[in-house]
Design a protein around this motif. Structure first.
Motif, short mmCIF file in Angstrom:
data_model
loop_
_atom_site.label_atom_id
_atom_site.label_comp_id
_atom_site.label_asym_id
_atom_site.label_seq_id
_atom_site.Cartn_x
_atom_site.Cartn_y
_atom_site.Cartn_z
N LEU A 1 0.82 -1.20 0.00
CA LEU A 1 0.00 0.00 0.00
C LEU A 1 0.86 1.26 0.00
O LEU A 1 0.55 2.24 -0.70
N GLU A 2 1.93 1.24 0.76
CA GLU A 2 2.84 2.39 0.84
C GLU A 2 3.54 2.65 -0.49
O GLU A 2 4.02 3.76 -0.75
N ASN A 3 3.58 1.64 -1.33
CA ASN A 3 4.26 1.76 -2.63
C ASN A 3 3.28 1.77 -3.80
O ASN A 3 3.64 1.39 -4.93
N GLY A 4 2.07 2.22 -3.52
CA GLY A 4 1.13 2.48 -4.61
C GLY A 4 0.10 1.42 -4.92
O GLY A 4 -0.69 1.58 -5.86
N ALA A 5 0.06 0.31 -4.18
CA ALA A 5 -0.96 -0.71 -4.43
C ALA A 5 -2.34 -0.12 -4.20
O ALA A 5 -2.58 0.57 -3.20
N ASP A 6 -3.24 -0.37 -5.11
CA ASP A 6 -4.59 0.22 -5.07
C ASP A 6 -5.57 -0.78 -4.43
O ASP A 6 -5.87 -1.81 -5.04
N PRO A 7 -6.11 -0.48 -3.24
CA PRO A 7 -7.04 -1.41 -2.58
C PRO A 7 -8.42 -1.47 -3.23
O PRO A 7 -9.21 -2.35 -2.91
N SER A 8 -8.70 -0.54 -4.14
CA SER A 8 -10.03 -0.52 -4.76
C SER A 8 -10.11 -1.37 -6.02
O SER A 8 -11.20 -1.60 -6.55
N LEU A 9 -8.97 -1.86 -6.52
CA LEU A 9 -9.00 -2.70 -7.71
C LEU A 9 -9.69 -4.02 -7.41
O LEU A 9 -9.64 -4.52 -6.29
N LYS A 10 -10.34 -4.59 -8.43
CA LYS A 10 -11.04 -5.87 -8.27
C LYS A 10 -10.53 -6.87 -9.30
O LYS A 10 -10.13 -6.50 -10.41
N ASP A 11 -10.56 -8.14 -8.92
CA ASP A 11 -10.19 -9.16 -9.89
C ASP A 11 -11.38 -9.45 -10.79
O ASP A 11 -12.43 -8.83 -10.67
N TYR A 12 -11.23 -10.41 -11.70
CA TYR A 12 -12.28 -10.65 -12.69
C TYR A 12 -13.53 -11.31 -12.10
O TYR A 12 -14.56 -11.41 -12.76
N SER A 13 -13.43 -11.75 -10.84
CA SER A 13 -14.62 -12.29 -10.17
C SER A 13 -15.33 -11.19 -9.39
O SER A 13 -16.37 -11.43 -8.77
N GLY A 14 -14.76 -9.97 -9.39
CA GLY A 14 -15.38 -8.85 -8.70
C GLY A 14 -14.90 -8.67 -7.27
O GLY A 14 -15.45 -7.87 -6.52
N SER A 15 -13.87 -9.40 -6.86
CA SER A 15 -13.36 -9.33 -5.48
C SER A 15 -12.12 -8.45 -5.40
O SER A 15 -11.22 -8.55 -6.22
N SER A 16 -12.10 -7.58 -4.40
CA SER A 16 -10.94 -6.73 -4.16
C SER A 16 -10.10 -7.35 -3.05
O SER A 16 -10.44 -8.38 -2.47
N ALA A 17 -9.01 -6.67 -2.71
CA ALA A 17 -8.16 -7.13 -1.61
C ALA A 17 -8.95 -7.20 -0.31
O ALA A 17 -8.77 -8.12 0.49
N LEU A 18 -9.87 -6.25 -0.09
CA LEU A 18 -10.71 -6.25 1.11
C LEU A 18 -11.53 -7.52 1.21
O LEU A 18 -11.65 -8.12 2.28
N VAL A 19 -12.11 -7.92 0.09
CA VAL A 19 -12.94 -9.12 0.08
C VAL A 19 -12.09 -10.36 0.41
O VAL A 19 -12.49 -11.21 1.19
N HIS A 20 -10.90 -10.43 -0.17
CA HIS A 20 -10.02 -11.57 0.10
C HIS A 20 -9.61 -11.61 1.57
O HIS A 20 -9.54 -12.68 2.18
N ALA A 21 -9.36 -10.44 2.16
CA ALA A 21 -8.98 -10.38 3.58
C ALA A 21 -10.13 -10.82 4.47
O ALA A 21 -9.95 -11.53 5.46
N ILE A 22 -11.34 -10.40 4.13
CA ILE A 22 -12.52 -10.78 4.92
C ILE A 22 -12.77 -12.28 4.81
O ILE A 22 -13.03 -12.96 5.80
#
Length: 213
Positions: free
Chosen positions: A101-122
């Motif tokens: 995240l400190e180096n520019g990773a975007d937490p709002s991006l989603k994969d092709y199934s519609g899941s973002s990093a937040l969804v994977h963490a949950i």
């Protein structure tokens, strides 16, 4: 990880996946392209998040070094997953997620199934990583709405997410935003049809509103 990482023909990817930092440094100094992916589009920075290292410090050192050398954490593989998504899905740890995240990773991006990093963490029940992601969303001024769906017959929980964009009208109509912390979110449940719900929203089945502001 569902399938072993393909490193054949890519010495840098293999060195990263095996945790060989010195060899990784030599290859990059010798002209290896830091963002070259394999046949599935997985880059060295993703490999560092996917690998199973004996020492967690190895992952942190590898990820930090690759980022310092210009690795792009937002390059998606052929499933649409970025290094940040892989880090969350593989429970690489909050330190690695913070580095990304400190180096520019975007937490709002989603994969092709519609899941973002937040969804994977949950879905992994990783509260520490979830807090880091929520803090990153807060810093970007993003409101996070998580909608969970039914658990599949195989036991896999399907989670849908919306960032700064509410779902279909009526689902969260007139729903007052609730400020939550990961400790208030019920995660990692395997019970069928059991939603992630804020205590104040028990009458709204399947709805979890995360507003880090």
């Amino acid at each position: 990880m569902d399938r072993p990482l393909q490193t054949e023909g890519n010495a840098l990817l293999k060195a990263v996946f095996q945790g060989k930092l010195r060899l990784t440094r030599l290859l990059l100094e010798g002209g290896a392209y830091i963002n070259e992916g394999n046949e599935r589009g997985e880059t060295p920075i993703s490999a560092a998040c996917l690998a199973t290292y004996d020492d967690p410090q190895t992952r942190q050192r590898m990820v930090r070094y690759l980022l310092e050398k210009g690795a792009d954490p937002n390059i998606p593989d052929k499933s649409g997953r970025t290094a940040l998504m892989h880090a969350c899905a593989e429970q690489a740890g909050k330190e690695v997620v913070s580095l990304l995240l400190e180096n520019g990773a975007d937490p709002s991006l989603k994969d092709y199934s519609g899941s973002s990093a937040l969804v994977h963490a949950i879905n992994k029940g990783d509260r520490d990583t979830l807090q880091v992601l929520l803090d990153a969303c807060k810093a970007k001024g993003k409101e996070v709405i998580i909608i969970t769906t039914d658990t599949s017959p195989s036991g896999t929980k399907k989670t849908k997410q919306y960032l700064n964009s509410p779902p279909s009208p009526g689902i969260v109509d007139k729903l007052t935003p609730a400020c939550m912390s990961p400790s208030e979110v019920e995660i990692g449940t395997s019970s069928p049809r059991k939603p992630i719900v804020h205590p104040n929203l028990k009458n709204r089945e399947g709805v979890c509103l995360l507003n880090p502001n």
